[in-house]
Design a protein around this motif. Structure first.
Motif, PDB file in Angstrom:
ATOM      1  N   LYS A  37       0.849  -1.188   0.000  1.00  0.00           N
ATOM      2  CA  LYS A  37       0.000   0.000   0.000  1.00  0.00           C
ATOM      3  C   LYS A  37       0.893   1.249   0.000  1.00  0.00           C
ATOM      4  O   LYS A  37       1.848   1.345   0.759  1.00  0.00           O
ATOM      5  CB  LYS A  37      -0.877   0.004   1.255  1.00  0.00           C
ATOM      6  CG  LYS A  37      -1.921   1.092   1.241  1.00  0.00           C
ATOM      7  CD  LYS A  37      -2.513   1.315   2.611  1.00  0.00           C
ATOM      8  CE  LYS A  37      -3.595   0.368   2.964  1.00  0.00           C
ATOM      9  NZ  LYS A  37      -4.252   0.691   4.214  1.00  0.00           N
ATOM     10  N   GLY A  38       0.609   2.191  -0.870  1.00  0.00           N
ATOM     11  CA  GLY A  38       1.366   3.434  -0.925  1.00  0.00           C
ATOM     12  C   GLY A  38       2.621   3.370  -1.780  1.00  0.00           C
ATOM     13  O   GLY A  38       3.369   4.349  -1.845  1.00  0.00           O
ATOM     14  N   TRP A  41       3.491   6.106  -4.508  1.00  0.00           N
ATOM     15  CA  TRP A  41       4.169   7.377  -4.198  1.00  0.00           C
ATOM     16  C   TRP A  41       5.677   7.255  -4.366  1.00  0.00           C
ATOM     17  O   TRP A  41       6.355   8.235  -4.685  1.00  0.00           O
ATOM     18  CB  TRP A  41       3.812   7.842  -2.791  1.00  0.00           C
ATOM     19  CG  TRP A  41       2.356   8.176  -2.701  1.00  0.00           C
ATOM     20  CD1 TRP A  41       1.412   7.519  -1.990  1.00  0.00           C
ATOM     21  CD2 TRP A  41       1.679   9.237  -3.385  1.00  0.00           C
ATOM     22  NE1 TRP A  41       0.190   8.097  -2.189  1.00  0.00           N
ATOM     23  CE2 TRP A  41       0.322   9.160  -3.033  1.00  0.00           C
ATOM     24  CE3 TRP A  41       2.074  10.242  -4.263  1.00  0.00           C
ATOM     25  CZ2 TRP A  41      -0.624  10.043  -3.524  1.00  0.00           C
ATOM     26  CZ3 TRP A  41       1.119  11.129  -4.746  1.00  0.00           C
ATOM     27  CH2 TRP A  41      -0.199  11.026  -4.379  1.00  0.00           C
TER      28      TRP A  41
END
Length: 62
Positions: A37-38, A41
């Motif tokens: 998750k993430g 970025w």
């Protein structure tokens, strides 16, 4: 260049490989969503850094 048997083997291997990879990806899809998750970025940051390096490179040439 390739014999008929080699071409058939290559095609069958490719099809089996794609099916196996698809099956394994679907099996681990929920686990990947949880663990990674993430991560998008990180990709955005890397691309921004790369764009900055290119801008500096072409900016200093002039």
């Amino acid at each position: 260049m390739f014999s008929q048997g080699q071409i058939v083997f290559g095609i069958i291997f490719f099809i089996a490989f794609v099916i196996l990879i698809t099956f394994m990806y679907r099996k681990d899809k929920t686990l990947h969503r949880k663990n990674y998750k993430g991560v998008i970025w990180i990709l955005v940051g890397f691309l921004a850094f790369f764009a900055l390096l290119l801008a500096i490179k072409f900016g200093l040439k002039e």
